[in-house]
Motif scaffolding. Sequence first.
Motif, PDB file in Angstrom:
ATOM      1  N   ALA A 144      -3.075  34.890  58.472  1.00 23.05           N
ATOM      2  CA  ALA A 144      -2.931  34.601  57.046  1.00 23.05           C
ATOM      3  C   ALA A 144      -2.701  35.879  56.243  1.00 23.05           C
ATOM      4  CB  ALA A 144      -4.168  33.863  56.527  1.00 23.05           C
ATOM      5  N   THR A 145      -2.254  36.943  56.912  1.00 24.70           N
ATOM      6  CA  THR A 145      -2.008  38.228  56.258  1.00 24.70           C
ATOM      7  C   THR A 145      -0.516  38.419  56.051  1.00 24.70           C
ATOM      8  OG1 THR A 145      -3.986  39.200  57.254  1.00 24.70           O
ATOM      9  CG2 THR A 145      -2.302  40.736  56.487  1.00 24.70           C
ATOM     10  N   ALA A 146      -0.137  38.716  54.814  1.00 21.51           N
ATOM     11  CA  ALA A 146       1.267  38.974  54.472  1.00 21.51           C
ATOM     12  C   ALA A 146       1.436  40.452  54.156  1.00 21.51           C
ATOM     13  CB  ALA A 146       1.688  38.131  53.272  1.00 21.51           C
ATOM     14  N   VAL A 147       2.543  41.030  54.642  1.00 23.13           N
ATOM     15  CA  VAL A 147       2.830  42.449  54.408  1.00 23.13           C
ATOM     16  C   VAL A 147       4.242  42.571  53.852  1.00 23.13           C
ATOM     17  CG1 VAL A 147       3.021  44.745  55.452  1.00 23.13           C
ATOM     18  CG2 VAL A 147       1.338  43.109  56.351  1.00 23.13           C
ATOM     19  N   PHE A 148       4.367  43.259  52.723  1.00 21.00           N
ATOM     20  CA  PHE A 148       5.659  43.496  52.075  1.00 21.00           C
ATOM     21  C   PHE A 148       5.870  44.998  51.974  1.00 21.00           C
ATOM     22  CE2 PHE A 148       8.031  44.020  47.976  1.00 21.00           C
ATOM     23  CZ  PHE A 148       9.247  43.565  48.444  1.00 21.00           C
ATOM     24  N   ILE A 149       7.001  45.490  52.490  1.00 25.79           N
ATOM     25  CA  ILE A 149       7.304  46.920  52.473  1.00 25.79           C
ATOM     26  C   ILE A 149       8.524  47.167  51.597  1.00 25.79           C
ATOM     27  CG2 ILE A 149       7.986  48.920  53.852  1.00 25.79           C
ATOM     28  CD1 ILE A 149       6.540  47.584  56.229  1.00 25.79           C
ATOM     29  N   GLU A 150       8.398  48.151  50.724  1.00 21.56           N
ATOM     30  CA  GLU A 150       9.520  48.597  49.891  1.00 21.56           C
ATOM     31  C   GLU A 150       9.776  50.070  50.174  1.00 21.56           C
ATOM     32  OE1 GLU A 150       9.694  46.600  45.663  1.00 21.56           O
ATOM     33  OE2 GLU A 150       7.703  47.454  46.005  1.00 21.56           O
ATOM     34  N   GLU A 151      11.038  50.453  50.075  1.00 17.69           N
ATOM     35  CA  GLU A 151      11.418  51.856  50.225  1.00 17.69           C
ATOM     36  C   GLU A 151      12.128  52.304  48.959  1.00 17.69           C
ATOM     37  OE1 GLU A 151      13.585  52.474  53.898  1.00 17.69           O
ATOM     38  OE2 GLU A 151      12.414  50.867  54.814  1.00 17.69           O
ATOM     39  N   THR A 152      11.941  53.578  48.613  1.00 24.35           N
ATOM     40  CA  THR A 152      12.590  54.139  47.436  1.00 24.35           C
ATOM     41  C   THR A 152      12.968  55.585  47.717  1.00 24.35           C
ATOM     42  OG1 THR A 152      12.425  54.381  45.033  1.00 24.35           O
ATOM     43  CG2 THR A 152      10.459  54.908  46.299  1.00 24.35           C
ATOM     44  N   ASN A 153      13.829  56.128  46.878  1.00 24.41           N
ATOM     45  CA  ASN A 153      14.229  57.529  47.006  1.00 24.41           C
ATOM     46  C   ASN A 153      13.078  58.450  46.629  1.00 24.41           C
ATOM     47  OD1 ASN A 153      16.867  56.820  47.701  1.00 24.41           O
ATOM     48  ND2 ASN A 153      17.437  56.622  45.556  1.00 24.41           N
ATOM     49  N   ALA A 154      13.054  59.617  47.231  1.00 22.68           N
ATOM     50  CA  ALA A 154      11.993  60.590  46.953  1.00 22.68           C
ATOM     51  C   ALA A 154      11.969  61.005  45.488  1.00 22.68           C
ATOM     52  CB  ALA A 154      12.149  61.816  47.849  1.00 22.68           C
ATOM     53  N   GLU A 155      13.131  61.066  44.850  1.00 21.21           N
ATOM     54  CA  GLU A 155      13.143  61.509  43.450  1.00 21.21           C
ATOM     55  C   GLU A 155      12.467  60.516  42.513  1.00 21.21           C
ATOM     56  OE1 GLU A 155      17.237  59.761  44.325  1.00 21.21           O
ATOM     57  OE2 GLU A 155      16.039  61.309  45.255  1.00 21.21           O
ATOM     58  N   ALA A 156      12.162  59.332  42.993  1.00 22.63           N
ATOM     59  CA  ALA A 156      11.461  58.341  42.167  1.00 22.63           C
ATOM     60  C   ALA A 156       9.952  58.592  42.133  1.00 22.63           C
ATOM     61  CB  ALA A 156      11.744  56.929  42.696  1.00 22.63           C
ATOM     62  N   TRP A 157       9.475  59.574  42.897  1.00 22.11           N
ATOM     63  CA  TRP A 157       8.028  59.767  43.064  1.00 22.11           C
ATOM     64  C   TRP A 157       7.623  61.172  42.640  1.00 22.11           C
ATOM     65  CZ3 TRP A 157       5.930  55.624  46.155  1.00 22.11           C
ATOM     66  CH2 TRP A 157       4.543  55.607  46.189  1.00 22.11           C
ATOM     67  N   THR A 158       6.671  61.266  41.757  1.00 26.22           N
ATOM     68  CA  THR A 158       6.102  62.560  41.396  1.00 26.22           C
ATOM     69  C   THR A 158       4.584  62.470  41.432  1.00 26.22           C
ATOM     70  OG1 THR A 158       6.032  62.082  39.022  1.00 26.22           O
ATOM     71  CG2 THR A 158       8.014  63.171  39.848  1.00 26.22           C
ATOM     72  N   VAL A 159       3.963  63.612  41.625  1.00 22.44           N
ATOM     73  CA  VAL A 159       2.530  63.771  41.438  1.00 22.44           C
ATOM     74  C   VAL A 159       2.395  64.908  40.452  1.00 22.44           C
ATOM     75  CG1 VAL A 159       0.311  64.341  42.479  1.00 22.44           C
ATOM     76  CG2 VAL A 159       1.949  62.921  43.744  1.00 22.44           C
ATOM     77  N   GLY A 160       1.759  64.622  39.328  1.00 20.28           N
ATOM     78  CA  GLY A 160       1.801  65.582  38.234  1.00 20.28           C
ATOM     79  C   GLY A 160       3.237  65.606  37.755  1.00 20.28           C
ATOM     80  N   VAL A 161       3.835  66.757  37.749  1.00 16.89           N
ATOM     81  CA  VAL A 161       5.257  66.858  37.386  1.00 16.89           C
ATOM     82  C   VAL A 161       6.101  67.291  38.576  1.00 16.89           C
ATOM     83  CG1 VAL A 161       4.795  67.291  34.955  1.00 16.89           C
ATOM     84  CG2 VAL A 161       4.944  69.217  36.536  1.00 16.89           C
TER      85      VAL A 161
END
Length: 130
Positions: free
Chosen positions: A39-56
Motif C-alpha cells: 500500500a506504499t506509493a512512490v513518486f519520483i521527480e527530476e529537475t535541473n540542478a539550477e533549480a536548486w539552491t541552498v542559501g544563495v
Amino acid sequence: MPFLHIRIAGRSLTYAERLHLQDEATRLAATLLNKRAEATAVFIEETNAEAWTVGVRRQPAAGYLEVTVSEGTNTAEEKERFIAAAYALLEEAVGAPLHPVTYVIVREVPMESWGYGGRTQESRRIAMAA
C-alpha cells in the motif's frame, strides 16, 4: 498508507536507478515505519540542478524526500531512523555527497483527512477495529 515524494536535482536517473530508488524507499517505509509495502506509493521527480539552491548557492546535485503517513502511527525513534536512512538513500541516488541542508520530511496527516481507494484511513481503522 504512505506516499513518498522524491525529488532529485542535477542528474537524470536511469530506468534501473529509478526502480532501485522506488524499491528502497518502499523497503524503508516498510521496515523502519512499519508500513505495508503493498500500500506504499512512490513518486519520483527530476529537475535541473539550477533549480536548486541552498542559501544563495546553486547545488551540483540535490535531493528531497517527503513521506506522508497517518498521524500518530510512528514513534519519534522510528521517524529519526527513517530520516537518517532516507538521507543516505538520497545520497546514493544522486551519487555525490549532499549539502547538509537536504530535507527528509515525515508529514503526519490526520486519518480522517486522507486515504486511498475512495476511503479515508480513519474509516479503515474503524473497520479493522470492529
